[in-house]
Motif scaffolding. Structure first.
Motif, short mmCIF file in Angstrom:
data_model
loop_
_atom_site.label_atom_id
_atom_site.label_comp_id
_atom_site.label_asym_id
_atom_site.label_seq_id
_atom_site.Cartn_x
_atom_site.Cartn_y
_atom_site.Cartn_z
N LEU A 158 0.84 -1.19 0.00
CA LEU A 158 0.00 0.00 0.00
C LEU A 158 0.88 1.25 0.00
N ARG A 159 0.35 2.32 -0.57
CA ARG A 159 1.10 3.57 -0.72
C ARG A 159 0.43 4.68 0.07
N PHE A 160 1.26 5.57 0.61
CA PHE A 160 0.72 6.76 1.28
C PHE A 160 1.47 8.00 0.83
N THR A 179 3.73 1.81 15.09
CA THR A 179 2.87 1.39 16.21
C THR A 179 2.13 0.10 15.90
N VAL A 180 1.65 -0.04 14.66
CA VAL A 180 0.88 -1.24 14.30
C VAL A 180 1.75 -2.33 13.68
N GLY A 181 3.04 -2.06 13.53
CA GLY A 181 3.95 -3.06 12.98
C GLY A 181 3.71 -3.36 11.52
N ALA A 182 3.54 -2.30 10.72
CA ALA A 182 3.26 -2.48 9.29
C ALA A 182 4.21 -1.63 8.46
N LYS A 183 4.28 -1.95 7.18
CA LYS A 183 5.11 -1.19 6.25
C LYS A 183 4.28 -0.75 5.06
N ALA A 184 4.65 0.41 4.47
CA ALA A 184 3.97 0.92 3.30
C ALA A 184 4.95 1.77 2.52
N ILE A 185 4.57 2.12 1.30
CA ILE A 185 5.45 2.90 0.41
C ILE A 185 5.11 4.37 0.53
N HIS A 186 6.13 5.18 0.81
CA HIS A 186 5.93 6.62 0.98
C HIS A 186 6.12 7.35 -0.33
N ILE A 187 5.15 8.21 -0.68
CA ILE A 187 5.25 9.08 -1.86
C ILE A 187 5.24 10.53 -1.36
N PRO A 188 6.40 11.18 -1.31
CA PRO A 188 6.46 12.57 -0.82
C PRO A 188 6.13 13.57 -1.93
N PRO A 194 -0.42 19.42 -3.91
CA PRO A 194 -0.25 18.35 -4.90
C PRO A 194 -0.53 16.96 -4.33
N ALA A 195 -0.25 16.76 -3.03
CA ALA A 195 -0.56 15.47 -2.42
C ALA A 195 -2.07 15.22 -2.42
N ILE A 196 -2.83 16.25 -2.06
CA ILE A 196 -4.29 16.12 -2.06
C ILE A 196 -4.81 15.86 -3.47
N THR A 197 -4.27 16.58 -4.45
CA THR A 197 -4.71 16.39 -5.84
C THR A 197 -4.52 14.94 -6.29
N ASP A 198 -3.35 14.37 -5.98
CA ASP A 198 -3.10 12.99 -6.40
C ASP A 198 -3.90 11.99 -5.59
N PHE A 199 -4.15 12.30 -4.33
CA PHE A 199 -4.96 11.39 -3.52
C PHE A 199 -6.40 11.35 -4.06
N LEU A 200 -6.92 12.53 -4.40
CA LEU A 200 -8.26 12.60 -4.98
C LEU A 200 -8.30 11.88 -6.33
N GLY A 201 -7.16 11.84 -7.00
CA GLY A 201 -7.07 11.14 -8.28
C GLY A 201 -6.82 9.65 -8.14
N GLY A 202 -6.66 9.18 -6.89
CA GLY A 202 -6.52 7.75 -6.64
C GLY A 202 -5.13 7.19 -6.80
N ARG A 203 -4.10 8.06 -6.75
CA ARG A 203 -2.74 7.56 -6.97
C ARG A 203 -2.21 6.72 -5.80
N PHE A 204 -2.68 6.98 -4.61
CA PHE A 204 -2.23 6.19 -3.45
C PHE A 204 -3.42 5.91 -2.53
N GLU A 205 -3.22 4.97 -1.60
CA GLU A 205 -4.34 4.42 -0.84
C GLU A 205 -4.70 5.18 0.42
N PHE A 206 -3.72 5.81 1.08
CA PHE A 206 -4.03 6.48 2.34
C PHE A 206 -3.07 7.61 2.60
N MET A 207 -3.43 8.45 3.55
CA MET A 207 -2.55 9.53 3.97
C MET A 207 -3.01 10.05 5.33
N PHE A 208 -2.12 10.77 5.99
CA PHE A 208 -2.48 11.52 7.19
C PHE A 208 -2.52 12.99 6.81
#
Length: 328
Positions: A158-160, A179-188, A194-208
């Motif tokens: 999964l990507r964030f 904290t949850v013991g998981a790994k994911a791919i970071h897209i800075p 621009p992060a919001i634009t790409d998230f709305l476009g579905g480029r990655f699965e989650f974000m904070f």
């Protein structure tokens, strides 16, 4: 001889006191007697800028002097922060300081020309806002436990996105993943827009993100909010549970904004600004403006704000080192 000296001293003191009453004698001007500038280390339009303008408006009304906002973006907030660190310590050049430049950047950048604790006098912690974990609605997740299960089923798949490497939005995600013991791919990205634009476009699965920025997208259904990072539910998102409610007690992260002055600013000025703004944070106008923004009004003493800065510096140093985050 002693009597003569005492008489001379008394006459001299009386002469000085009388001279001070004469027209044209120098006198200490009441603060403020000229415009005050609040430097914002980010561009106009974001949450930091909005908090600064709410603060400036109240101070203008309360102090009877013009208080203006001056946006000085660049270098992850460092340019604006440095501007105030080097300013005269007279109360006329203040900083609207966010959590990142003050407590995260010192662990990210080795070449900063300011030291948060050495170069600034905290005035008051104005407001805070929790972060929020948002996921793509297309994942059809029911809850945070479902998302944690998905992360563990697909380790490192999964990507964030984030507003930049070492940004609070990046470090909140890293802290959660550890904290949850998981790994994911970071897209800075270079900023939240621009992060919001790409998230709305579905480029990655989650974000904070912070609640003020995420709120409109959650309301219109383009983000699915799973949990907020504060101990108590956000007034802006009352239906979204906290991580603590869901069993993750260590996920307690609040973004905040405070007002600071250059170190060495007279304590009387610090105390006056602190008292004025604490009164303002009790008024409906200032509180409502902050709540509409998605922020929680705070307040308190300069000493409490200083303690918060000190503890946050230590906390984020650990997170930065553990994540291996490097500035873009």
């Amino acid at each position: 001889m002693s009597f003569s000296r005492s008489l001379f001293a008394a006459l001299a003191a009386a002469t000085l006191a009388f001279a001070a009453l004469l027209p044209g004698a120098p006198a200490q001007a009441a603060y403020p007697d000229k415009p005050i500038r609040i430097v914002v280390p980010f561009p106009p339009g974001g949450a930091v800028d909005a908090v600064a303008r709410i603060t400036a408006q109240y101070l203008t009304q309360s102090l009877g002097a013009s208080v203006v906002v001056d946006n000085r973006p660049g270098a992850g907030g460092a340019i604006g922060v440095q501007t105030v660190a080097r300013a005269p310590a007279n109360g006329y050049e203040l900083l609207l300081g966010p959590i990142g430049p003050l407590t995260i950047n010192p662990s990210l950048y080795s070449n900063l020309t300011y030291d948060t604790e050495r170069d600034f006098a905290p005035i008051v912690l104005l407001a805070g806002a929790p972060g929020v974990l948002v996921v793509q609605p297309s994942l059809h997740l029911r809850s945070l436990p479902d998302f944690v299960a998905l992360l563990r089923e697909k380790p490192g798949e999964l990507r964030f996105g984030s507003a930049g490497s070492g940004n609070l939005t990046h470090l909140m995600a890293e802290y959660f993943l550890s904290t949850v013991g998981a790994k994911a791919i970071h897209i800075p990205y270079k900023g939240s827009a621009p992060a919001i634009t790409d998230f709305l476009g579905g480029r990655f699965e989650f974000m904070f993100d912070v609640v003020p920025t995420a709120q409109p997208y959650v309301q219109d259904g383009r983000y699915q909010a799973l949990a907020v990072t504060s101990r108590h539910r956000s007034a802006a998102m009352p239906n979204v549970p906290t991580f603590a409610e869901l069993g993750y007690q260590d996920v307690d992260i609040t973004s905040w904004w405070g007002l600071l002055a250059p170190a060495g600013t007279p304590q009387a000025i610090i105390d006056k600004l602190n008292a004025t703004l604490n009164e303002g944070l009790k008024t409906a106008a200032m509180r409502d403006s902050l709540v509409r923004l998605g922020a929680d009004p705070l307040g308190g003493t300069p000493q409490a704000f200083q303690a918060r800065i000190h503890s946050e510096l230590a906390r984020w140093k650990q997170v930065v080192e553990a994540s291996g985050a490097k500035p873009d």
